[in-house]
Design an enzyme around this catalytic site. Sequence first.
Site, PDB file in Angstrom:
ATOM      1  N   GLY A  18       0.859  -1.178   0.000  1.00 47.01           N
ATOM      2  CA  GLY A  18       0.000   0.000   0.000  1.00 47.01           C
ATOM      3  C   GLY A  18       0.898   1.232   0.000  1.00 47.01           C
ATOM      4  O   GLY A  18       2.127   1.112   0.013  1.00 47.01           O
ATOM      5  N   THR A  25       3.089  -1.098   8.417  1.00 47.66           N
ATOM      6  CA  THR A  25       3.896  -1.459   9.586  1.00 47.66           C
ATOM      7  C   THR A  25       3.007  -1.845  10.759  1.00 47.66           C
ATOM      8  O   THR A  25       3.267  -2.834  11.446  1.00 47.66           O
ATOM      9  CB  THR A  25       4.840  -0.293   9.956  1.00 47.66           C
ATOM     10  OG1 THR A  25       5.704  -0.058   8.843  1.00 47.66           O
ATOM     11  CG2 THR A  25       5.669  -0.620  11.184  1.00 47.66           C
ATOM     12  N   GLU A  92       9.663  -2.564   5.208  1.00 47.19           N
ATOM     13  CA  GLU A  92      10.303  -1.743   4.171  1.00 47.19           C
ATOM     14  C   GLU A  92      10.994  -2.621   3.126  1.00 47.19           C
ATOM     15  O   GLU A  92      12.129  -2.356   2.706  1.00 47.19           O
ATOM     16  CB  GLU A  92      11.297  -0.753   4.803  1.00 47.19           C
ATOM     17  CG  GLU A  92      10.686   0.170   5.841  1.00 47.19           C
ATOM     18  CD  GLU A  92       9.713   1.210   5.272  1.00 47.19           C
ATOM     19  OE1 GLU A  92       9.584   1.333   4.021  1.00 47.19           O
ATOM     20  OE2 GLU A  92       9.065   1.896   6.071  1.00 47.19           O
ATOM     21  N   GLN A  94      10.752  -2.844   0.071  1.00 46.48           N
ATOM     22  CA  GLN A  94      11.158  -2.207  -1.200  1.00 46.48           C
ATOM     23  C   GLN A  94      12.590  -1.710  -1.182  1.00 46.48           C
ATOM     24  O   GLN A  94      13.163  -1.438  -2.226  1.00 46.48           O
ATOM     25  CB  GLN A  94      10.198  -1.043  -1.547  1.00 46.48           C
ATOM     26  CG  GLN A  94      10.386   0.239  -0.749  1.00 46.48           C
ATOM     27  CD  GLN A  94       9.780   0.205   0.649  1.00 46.48           C
ATOM     28  OE1 GLN A  94       9.067  -0.732   0.992  1.00 46.48           O
ATOM     29  NE2 GLN A  94      10.063   1.205   1.465  1.00 46.48           N
ATOM     30  N   CYS A 148      -6.649   9.854   1.625  1.00 45.95           N
ATOM     31  CA  CYS A 148      -6.136  10.916   0.748  1.00 45.95           C
ATOM     32  C   CYS A 148      -6.134  12.246   1.490  1.00 45.95           C
ATOM     33  O   CYS A 148      -7.159  12.656   2.057  1.00 45.95           O
ATOM     34  CB  CYS A 148      -6.986  11.021  -0.512  1.00 45.95           C
ATOM     35  SG  CYS A 148      -6.500  12.399  -1.577  1.00 45.95           S
TER      36      CYS A 148
HETATM   37  P1  ADP Z   1       2.948   2.558   6.676  1.00 43.18           P
HETATM   38  O1  ADP Z   1       3.873   1.528   7.277  1.00 43.18           O
HETATM   39  O2  ADP Z   1       2.011   1.974   5.657  1.00 43.18           O
HETATM   40  O3  ADP Z   1       3.660   3.761   6.154  1.00 43.18           O
HETATM   41  P2  ADP Z   1       2.165   2.971   9.415  1.00 43.18           P
HETATM   42  O4  ADP Z   1       1.659   1.652   9.888  1.00 43.18           O
HETATM   43  O5  ADP Z   1       3.563   3.340   9.806  1.00 43.18           O
HETATM   44  O6  ADP Z   1       1.982   3.070   7.835  1.00 43.18           O
HETATM   45  O7  ADP Z   1       1.257   4.148   9.944  1.00 43.18           O
HETATM   46  C1  ADP Z   1      -0.140   4.170   9.828  1.00 43.18           C
HETATM   47  C2  ADP Z   1      -0.625   5.331  10.680  1.00 43.18           C
HETATM   48  O8  ADP Z   1      -0.271   6.552  10.043  1.00 43.18           O
HETATM   49  C3  ADP Z   1      -2.116   5.441  10.841  1.00 43.18           C
HETATM   50  O9  ADP Z   1      -2.614   4.613  11.868  1.00 43.18           O
HETATM   51  C4  ADP Z   1      -2.272   6.903  11.215  1.00 43.18           C
HETATM   52  O10 ADP Z   1      -2.068   7.081  12.600  1.00 43.18           O
HETATM   53  C5  ADP Z   1      -1.115   7.583  10.518  1.00 43.18           C
HETATM   54  N1  ADP Z   1      -1.457   8.416   9.347  1.00 43.18           N
HETATM   55  C6  ADP Z   1      -0.858   9.566   9.009  1.00 43.18           C
HETATM   56  N2  ADP Z   1      -1.323  10.053   7.839  1.00 43.18           N
HETATM   57  C7  ADP Z   1      -2.281   9.193   7.409  1.00 43.18           C
HETATM   58  C8  ADP Z   1      -3.133   9.122   6.243  1.00 43.18           C
HETATM   59  N3  ADP Z   1      -3.088  10.045   5.285  1.00 43.18           N
HETATM   60  N4  ADP Z   1      -3.951   8.058   6.124  1.00 43.18           N
HETATM   61  C9  ADP Z   1      -4.004   7.122   7.085  1.00 43.18           C
HETATM   62  N5  ADP Z   1      -3.218   7.112   8.197  1.00 43.18           N
HETATM   63  C10 ADP Z   1      -2.363   8.141   8.376  1.00 43.18           C
HETATM   64 MG    MG Z   2       5.913   1.389   7.397  1.00 41.69          MG
END
Ligand code: ADP
Ligand code: MG
Length: 192
Positions: A18, A25, A92, A94, A148
């Site tokens: 995603g 994570t 991570e 990628q 978004c």
């Molecule tokens: P990823 O590993 O996919 O980058 P994380 O698991 O680290 O995502 O973080 C998800 C968290 O990021 C959500 O639970 C929320 O607290 C925060 N967050 C910040 N911006 C957004 C957004 N635009 N959409 C959804 N969650 C967001």
């Molecule tokens: Mg992450």
Amino acid sequence: MSEFSYFQTRGWIEVIVGSMFSGKTEELIRRTRRAEFAKLKVQEFKPVIDNRYKEKEVTSHNLNTVDATPLNHIEEIWDHLSPKTRVVGIDEGQFFDPSIVQVVQDLADRGLRVIIAGLDTDWKGRPFEPMPTLMAIAENVTKQHAVCMVCGAPASRTQKTSGGDSQIEVGAAESYEARCREHFVAKVDQRT
Ligand code: ADP
Ligand code: MG
């Protein structure tokens, strides 16, 4: 579908993809915590390049954390793997080179459950290898969505909002945001 894999004895590959902020994570941490409740030994790994929050931990954007071993190269996993380990989490994905594909196949062939989280597309919307190949060989793939930042719709893309032109530039909310297909543009775009 990942839930019934807790009961299986054979190896298996799960991929969580995603955009940034889609909860990859968090989902990786959730699954590995559940495995620990089932008294299965878990080990987590991440690439050295990702030192955004903590060097020896996997950390989500909302600062949920588990211990993780940083690897310069995915092959180093063999130096750290305990014989008791049943579940391997890799965040991570990628940022690892294509040899990760054979490594996770070997882990699963040995009977381990392997869960890899990573970005499916880069900030130009292009497939971000090795995740697309991992998605192809996995038994189970989960696509997560963020929100978004322009319209609130489910977001599938990572919008770059500052910085340069290279595919890899590690950053968080200061340089990237989640966008839906309609509001994503394949260039650096600051919202006004
Ligand atoms: P990823 O590993 O996919 O980058 P994380 O698991 O680290 O995502 O973080 C998800 C968290 O990021 C959500 O639970 C929320 O607290 C925060 N967050 C910040 N911006 C957004 C957004 N635009 N959409 C959804 N969650 C967001
Ligand atoms: Mg992450």
